[in-house]
Design an enzyme around this catalytic site. Structure first.
Site, PDB file in Angstrom:
ATOM      1  N   ARG A  69      44.832 -40.560 -17.808  1.00 18.15           N
ATOM      2  CA  ARG A  69      44.985 -39.384 -16.928  1.00 18.15           C
ATOM      3  C   ARG A  69      43.628 -38.711 -16.720  1.00 18.15           C
ATOM      4  O   ARG A  69      43.303 -38.249 -15.634  1.00 18.15           O
ATOM      5  CB  ARG A  69      45.978 -38.363 -17.493  1.00 18.15           C
ATOM      6  CG  ARG A  69      45.940 -37.037 -16.719  1.00 18.15           C
ATOM      7  CD  ARG A  69      47.172 -36.170 -16.822  1.00 18.15           C
ATOM      8  NE  ARG A  69      47.695 -36.050 -18.165  1.00 18.15           N
ATOM      9  CZ  ARG A  69      47.106 -35.373 -19.157  1.00 18.15           C
ATOM     10  NH1 ARG A  69      45.971 -34.735 -18.968  1.00 18.15           N
ATOM     11  NH2 ARG A  69      47.673 -35.330 -20.341  1.00 18.15           N
ATOM     12  N   TYR A 121      46.728 -31.492   9.957  1.00 19.22           N
ATOM     13  CA  TYR A 121      47.737 -32.457   9.540  1.00 19.22           C
ATOM     14  C   TYR A 121      49.002 -31.713   9.086  1.00 19.22           C
ATOM     15  O   TYR A 121      48.910 -30.680   8.416  1.00 19.22           O
ATOM     16  CB  TYR A 121      47.159 -33.299   8.396  1.00 19.22           C
ATOM     17  CG  TYR A 121      48.122 -34.277   7.797  1.00 19.22           C
ATOM     18  CD1 TYR A 121      48.532 -35.405   8.510  1.00 19.22           C
ATOM     19  CD2 TYR A 121      48.638 -34.099   6.514  1.00 19.22           C
ATOM     20  CE1 TYR A 121      49.421 -36.307   7.955  1.00 19.22           C
ATOM     21  CE2 TYR A 121      49.526 -34.998   5.956  1.00 19.22           C
ATOM     22  CZ  TYR A 121      49.917 -36.105   6.683  1.00 19.22           C
ATOM     23  OH  TYR A 121      50.792 -36.991   6.133  1.00 19.22           O
ATOM     24  N   ASP A 193      38.526 -32.433   6.070  1.00 17.77           N
ATOM     25  CA  ASP A 193      39.389 -33.602   5.929  1.00 17.77           C
ATOM     26  C   ASP A 193      38.785 -34.694   6.810  1.00 17.77           C
ATOM     27  O   ASP A 193      38.815 -34.602   8.042  1.00 17.77           O
ATOM     28  CB  ASP A 193      40.815 -33.238   6.367  1.00 17.77           C
ATOM     29  CG  ASP A 193      41.815 -34.375   6.120  1.00 17.77           C
ATOM     30  OD1 ASP A 193      41.393 -35.544   6.150  1.00 17.77           O
ATOM     31  OD2 ASP A 193      43.007 -34.078   5.918  1.00 17.77           O
ATOM     32  N   LYS A 218      44.649 -44.332   4.461  1.00 19.20           N
ATOM     33  CA  LYS A 218      44.341 -44.679   5.851  1.00 19.20           C
ATOM     34  C   LYS A 218      43.168 -45.661   5.912  1.00 19.20           C
ATOM     35  O   LYS A 218      43.269 -46.728   5.368  1.00 19.20           O
ATOM     36  CB  LYS A 218      44.092 -43.396   6.641  1.00 19.20           C
ATOM     37  CG  LYS A 218      45.087 -42.263   6.324  1.00 19.20           C
ATOM     38  CD  LYS A 218      46.526 -42.564   6.748  1.00 19.20           C
ATOM     39  CE  LYS A 218      47.551 -41.569   6.179  1.00 19.20           C
ATOM     40  NZ  LYS A 218      47.276 -40.171   6.446  1.00 19.20           N
TER      41      LYS A 218
HETATM   42  C1  LIG Z   1      47.799 -38.942   6.001  1.00 19.49           C
HETATM   43  C2  LIG Z   1      46.914 -37.772   6.007  1.00 19.49           C
HETATM   44  C3  LIG Z   1      46.904 -36.883   4.928  1.00 19.49           C
HETATM   45  C4  LIG Z   1      47.844 -37.018   3.745  1.00 19.49           C
HETATM   46  O1  LIG Z   1      47.617 -38.203   3.023  1.00 19.49           O
HETATM   47  P1  LIG Z   1      48.746 -38.960   2.183  1.00 19.49           P
HETATM   48  O2  LIG Z   1      47.998 -40.106   1.597  1.00 19.49           O
HETATM   49  O3  LIG Z   1      49.829 -39.359   3.131  1.00 19.49           O
HETATM   50  O4  LIG Z   1      49.259 -38.007   1.157  1.00 19.49           O
HETATM   51  C5  LIG Z   1      46.022 -35.823   4.982  1.00 19.49           C
HETATM   52  N1  LIG Z   1      45.197 -35.639   6.042  1.00 19.49           N
HETATM   53  C6  LIG Z   1      45.198 -36.471   7.091  1.00 19.49           C
HETATM   54  C7  LIG Z   1      44.290 -36.211   8.234  1.00 19.49           C
HETATM   55  C8  LIG Z   1      46.063 -37.560   7.116  1.00 19.49           C
HETATM   56  O5  LIG Z   1      46.068 -38.366   8.172  1.00 19.49           O
END
Ligand SMILES: *Cc1c(COP(=O)(O)O)cnc(C)c1O
Length: 411
Positions: A69, A121, A193, A218
């Protein structure tokens, strides 16, 4: 000028990996940084240290790890790798993108004010609202396209500015440099982000940001087979705090998931270039299609923030959204008719995906905020994958042709 050597040391590990640029370019770092963790056998690929705990070498003495952890060598390899790609001094790899966002929000206290871009998001909006209701975090959603709007929204207790660019799903671009400058004037953290572009196409620290978050689900992983996230910082004290929070909250990514993301990142550069090449062709095709009212792609000269994207980004990315002529019936026809584009949430994988933000990814968003952001029922979002472009265009061409009676039974 760095004088350290780029080549392997006698220990088999990199004597030097550049965090701030140095000798290695991004794609070299993507392949090499942090990966040499096996000093016992010199495996070229990082082992998956699938263990919860580590035997102490002696009383009070470990070999650097005690409990997964807190830290794990496979996760550490990924953290060093992502930190180097973004040009940060530290990173934590966590279970999901939302875990990354939640970890960052724990930097703030009850009563702190955070200004968030109005078309963030959906999951970001959801957790901000939850923290607002339960922990008295004060949140303002502001259209940050004009940086002056940020100055106007700042309060004495503003501690953070949440920037997401390009935005999801409309691909609006925010000026990271201008917004970070204003945040700093008010001693607030500028958080970006960077999920949509990855460090290949945008490096927020070079524009003044303090924290970068990723959904590694992603583009960083890129193969739609893992969920993960990362928080990257460029200040040692902040790195320590984020590491503390990650351990305290138990957010760390599993060794296997870390390994998958590390594997995915090895091809990040070439993938991003091909995503962009394909997306540009799709955007061009859609722009000249009679059934398409509007195309949102920052690479198009007609995009309202094209000049800013050119200045701030190293590429335009692989996401395209467009507004169809007509209503829900026409939208449903397209969603049901495409064959290569899978009707699915998420993005950034090698396979192309199609999404209807209003009923899917952005369904949980506050309807008023959604309308204000311009997410209409006719909006369709594409994550353009790495298939041969001729096939992708043909798929869209067939789906966009007006429906004829008896066409396209639901799949
Ligand atoms: C998908 C996404 C998230 C969240 O990510 P997860 O891996 O689904 O928890 C946050 N910000 C953006 C821009 C995203 O496309």
């Amino acid at each position: 000028m760095d004088t350290q050597c780029l080549f392997r040391s006698s220990e088999g590990a990199f004597a030097f990996y550049s965090i701030t640029g140095g000798f290695m370019h991004l794609q070299t770092k993507a392949i090499h940084t942090g990966v040499d963790k096996d000093t016992a056998y010199n495996s070229v690929i990082t082992p998956i240290y699938q263990t919860s705990t580590f035997r102490f070498a002696d009383v009070g003495k470990t070999l650097g790890y005690d409990y997964t952890r807190t830290s794990n060598p496979t996760r550490k390899a990924l953290e060093e790798n992502i930190a180097s790609l973004e040009g940060g001094v530290g990173a934590v790899a966590v279970a999901t993108g939302m875990a990354a966002i939640a970890t960052v929000l724990h930097l703030f206290k009850s009563g702190d004010h955070i200004i968030c871009t109005h078309d963030c998001y959906g999951g970001t909006d959801r957790i901000l609202r939850t923290y607002q209701e339960q922990f008295n975090l004060q949140i303002s959603y502001v259209n940050l396209h004009d940086p002056a709007a940020l100055s106007a929204a700042v309060r004495p207790n503003t501690r953070g500015v949440w920037i997401e660019t390009p935005s999801n799903p409309l691909l609006n671009i925010l000026d990271i440099e201008a917004l970070s400058r204003i945040a700093h004037e008010h001693k607030a953290l500028a958080i970006v982000d960077n999920t949509f572009l990855s460090p290949v196409n945008q490096r927020p620290f070079e524009l003044g940001a303090d924290i970068v978050v990723h959904s590694t689900t992603k583009y960083l992983n890129g193969h739609s087979d893992v969920v993960g996230g990362a928080v990257v910082v460029n200040d040692p004290a902040l790195a320590e705090r984020i590491q503390y929070l990650c351990n305290a909250l138990g957010q760390g990514a599993s060794p296997f998931d870390s390994w998958l993301v590390l594997r995915g990142i090895k091809t990040l550069g070439p993938r991003m270039r091909l995503h962009e090449q394909n997306a540009a062709r799709v955007a061009e095709f859609l722009s000249s299609h009679p059934n398409v009212r509007k195309v949102h792609y920052p690479g198009l000269p007609a995009h309202p923030h094209h000049a800013l994207a050119r200045r701030q980004q190293f590429g335009f990315g692989g996401m395209v959204s467009f507004e169809l002529n007509g209503g829900l019936e026409e939208v449903h026809h397209v969603l049901r008719t495409v064959k290569l584009f899978a009707l699915a949430e998420s993005l950034g994988g090698v396979e192309s995906l199609i999404d209807h933000p209003m009923s899917m990814t952005h369904a949980s968003m506050d309807p008023q905020l959604r309308a204000q952001a311009g997410i209409t029922e006719g909006l369709i979002r594409l994550s353009v994958g790495l298939e041969d472009i001729e096939d992708l265009i043909e798929d869209l061409r067939c789906a966009l042709a007006p429906a004829k009676a008896g066409d396209a039974a639901p799949r």
